[in-house]
Write a protein that holds these residues in place. Sequence first.
Motif, short mmCIF file in Angstrom:
data_model
loop_
_atom_site.label_atom_id
_atom_site.label_comp_id
_atom_site.label_asym_id
_atom_site.label_seq_id
_atom_site.Cartn_x
_atom_site.Cartn_y
_atom_site.Cartn_z
N GLU A 147 0.82 -1.22 0.00
CA GLU A 147 0.00 0.00 0.00
C GLU A 147 0.85 1.26 0.00
OE1 GLU A 147 -1.86 1.84 3.39
OE2 GLU A 147 -1.63 -0.04 4.48
N VAL A 148 0.22 2.34 -0.45
CA VAL A 148 0.86 3.63 -0.60
C VAL A 148 1.47 4.14 0.71
CG1 VAL A 148 0.37 6.07 -1.03
CG2 VAL A 148 -0.52 4.35 -2.59
N PHE A 149 0.77 3.95 1.83
CA PHE A 149 1.17 4.58 3.09
C PHE A 149 2.20 3.78 3.87
CE2 PHE A 149 -3.36 6.41 2.97
CZ PHE A 149 -2.93 7.52 2.24
N ARG A 150 2.64 2.66 3.36
CA ARG A 150 3.55 1.78 4.11
C ARG A 150 4.76 2.52 4.66
NH1 ARG A 150 6.03 -1.59 0.02
NH2 ARG A 150 7.55 0.13 -0.02
N ASP A 151 5.48 3.22 3.81
CA ASP A 151 6.77 3.79 4.22
C ASP A 151 6.60 4.98 5.16
OD1 ASP A 151 7.86 1.84 2.66
OD2 ASP A 151 8.42 3.15 1.01
N GLU A 152 5.60 5.82 4.92
CA GLU A 152 5.40 6.95 5.84
C GLU A 152 4.93 6.47 7.21
OE1 GLU A 152 1.30 9.06 4.52
OE2 GLU A 152 2.64 8.50 2.87
N ASP A 153 4.20 5.35 7.24
CA ASP A 153 3.76 4.79 8.52
C ASP A 153 4.92 4.18 9.30
OD1 ASP A 153 1.28 5.56 7.65
OD2 ASP A 153 0.52 3.55 7.30
N VAL A 154 5.77 3.44 8.60
CA VAL A 154 6.96 2.87 9.25
C VAL A 154 7.85 3.98 9.76
CG1 VAL A 154 9.06 1.53 8.85
CG2 VAL A 154 6.87 0.72 7.93
N ASP A 155 8.02 5.04 8.97
CA ASP A 155 8.87 6.15 9.39
C ASP A 155 8.31 6.85 10.62
OD1 ASP A 155 11.13 8.08 8.76
OD2 ASP A 155 9.43 9.46 8.69
N TYR A 156 7.00 6.99 10.70
CA TYR A 156 6.39 7.66 11.86
C TYR A 156 6.65 6.87 13.14
CZ TYR A 156 3.10 11.06 13.87
OH TYR A 156 2.53 12.08 14.60
#
Length: 333
Positions: free
Chosen positions: A256-265
């Motif tokens: 999914e699109v939000f994977r990397d921004e979620d992991v980074d948060y």
Amino acid sequence: MTAPHPAHDPELGALLAEVPLMSTLDTDILARLRQVPSPPAETFLAGHPVDRREVTVAAQDGTEIPLSIFNPTRADESAMPCVYWIHGGGMVMGDRLSQIDIPLEWLVAFGAVVVSVDYRLAPEFTGATLVDDCYRGLVWVAEHADELGVDPARIVVAGISAGGGLAAGVTLMARDLGGPAIVAQVLSCPMLDHRNTTTSSRQFSGGPGVWTGEMNEFAWRSVLGDSEDVSRYVSPATADDLSRLPTTYIDCGTAEVFRDEDVDYATRIWAAGGQAELHVWAGGFHAFDALHPQARLSTAARRTRTEWLGRVLGTAAQNEHENGRPEHAVSAS
């Protein structure tokens, strides 16, 4: 052409193949999607007695923001936890009953009071209006905790997708403004970063999907317009300081699109000395457990989230019993 990306879980992939998917979102498509109603909340409450009422809360500009309150009917009058729910829909669609089955599971599991906010949507309303609507509703809940039968030491802010991003923004606001105490934030596949430049954003652009990079760009453009001054409460990934946040649960899928921004948060919360539990479900597409709750991966994701919340609420109740109820500042500033 879509970049190589992690494959879907086989069961979820088969379910996804049965529904029409889009690559982009525009004003005409949005108008049609907004006409699809959310399922009645009663659909998810069969056999569970619940008192439901509707109230409105004044927004900063005086507009009345609706809240739906679901209070489990019970003989025990002890104060109960509260889940303050913020729905998904890219900040451009949805209403306070969207994905309501998720927090209503916690009403059944923990006797939690569920309050869901009907914040205003973009592009009709822009900038910080949406997150401020959500914050005003949270302040009202804290101020009316006794009336609602809510334990002010066990208020959880939770949301999915756009609602997850707004939940993160509301939690930052509560920290910075000395607002209601929040025992935990639950961010399910949250929409956190307006920049849309991560690897996963690129991987899920150029083709159809549940939520694509192009759809994400449309949604953020609807919220922000041409503004270059983006508040950290609107786009929480831009916040410089993620310290002093309540314990946090973040989950998403690998596909999914939000994977990397979620992991980074989650990573940045850890770096700031905070506590976050992160689950990245292999083969999960965006909001897979909301769209197909009976799939095996969805069942596991929802069970894991609920078990975590049960531990957090149990610990909070124990601490309150041992230490006495703390004072909680409430500010509507």
